[in-house]
Enzyme design. Structure first.
Site: not given
Length: 218
Positions: A154-156
């Site tokens: 998950i890219k945050i």
């Protein structure tokens, strides 16, 4: 004469493609190839190890007729969730956008043997709990479609709030929104060094440019 010209052009094109593939094969011997695109056909062509997407790439790919069914099914899913009372009318758009990203991610996961990165809404960059909840939802949606969470990153945002969210979700943190005079993000990054490691920092994407530096929670 025209036929000869067309044949010659085809030969040149084929030779150019073979040369490109040769260079790509050489790169694969020394590094991990990461596709930075939402176009599934391109990923199939270049066969990278991992793939990463973001909303702008997904939007571009979603405009291609070949992938319209991925968008249509996401909209239908969000409407069904609303009809069943699982979400409010204000949540329909956000859910539909998450589902579009997951639909593309799931299709890509069928091609690449490694990770598929899916980005959390950038508007949550300074909302720790909001980021965590959306990340968990993305993982749930992917799992419901048969993709194990171990394959999804998950890219945050690499903000202070984003790094805190990384404590609760296996995530890639893009180097976005770190600037400014406030040294809070810098302290957060220093604190996170023991728990985070660089990934894909020097891995060239198939387009020939360096992939975006990311941090991955161990």
């Amino acid at each position: 004469m025209s036929s000869f010209g067309e044949s010659e052009g085809s030969e040149r094109k084929r030779a150019r493609v073979e040369a490109e593939r040769s260079v790509l094969d050489q790169l694969k011997e020394y590094t991990v190839i990461v596709a930075d695109t939402g176009e599934i056909s391109a990923i199939k062509h270049f066969s990278p190890q991992d793939a990463t997407t973001n909303p702008s790439l997904i939007l571009k790919a979603a405009m291609i007729p070949e992938y319209s069914h991925l968008v249509d099914s996401a909209v239908a899913f969000a409407k069904e969730e609303l009809a069943n009372g699982r979400i409010s009318a204000d949540e329909v758009l956000a859910l539909a956008l998450d589902k579009v990203a997951v639909n593309f991610g799931v299709e890509i996961s069928k091609i690449v043997p490694g990770y598929v990165s899916i980005e959390v809404d950038a508007r949550l960059s300074f909302d720790t709990m909001g980021t965590v909840e959306r990340a968990k939802r993305v993982i749930r949606l992917a799992h419901a479609m048969g993709v194990d969470k171990s394959k999804i990153l998950i890219k945050i945002a690499a903000t202070y709030e984003g790094i805190r969210a990384g404590d609760d979700a296996k995530a890639n943190l893009t180097r976005r929104a770190i600037g400014g005079e406030d040294d809070g993000p810098s302290r957060a990054l220093a604190k996170a060094r023991s728990a985070l490691r660089m990934s894909s920092s020097t891995s060239p994407a198939v387009c020939g440019k360096l992939a975006t530096p990311m941090l991955t929670v161990n």
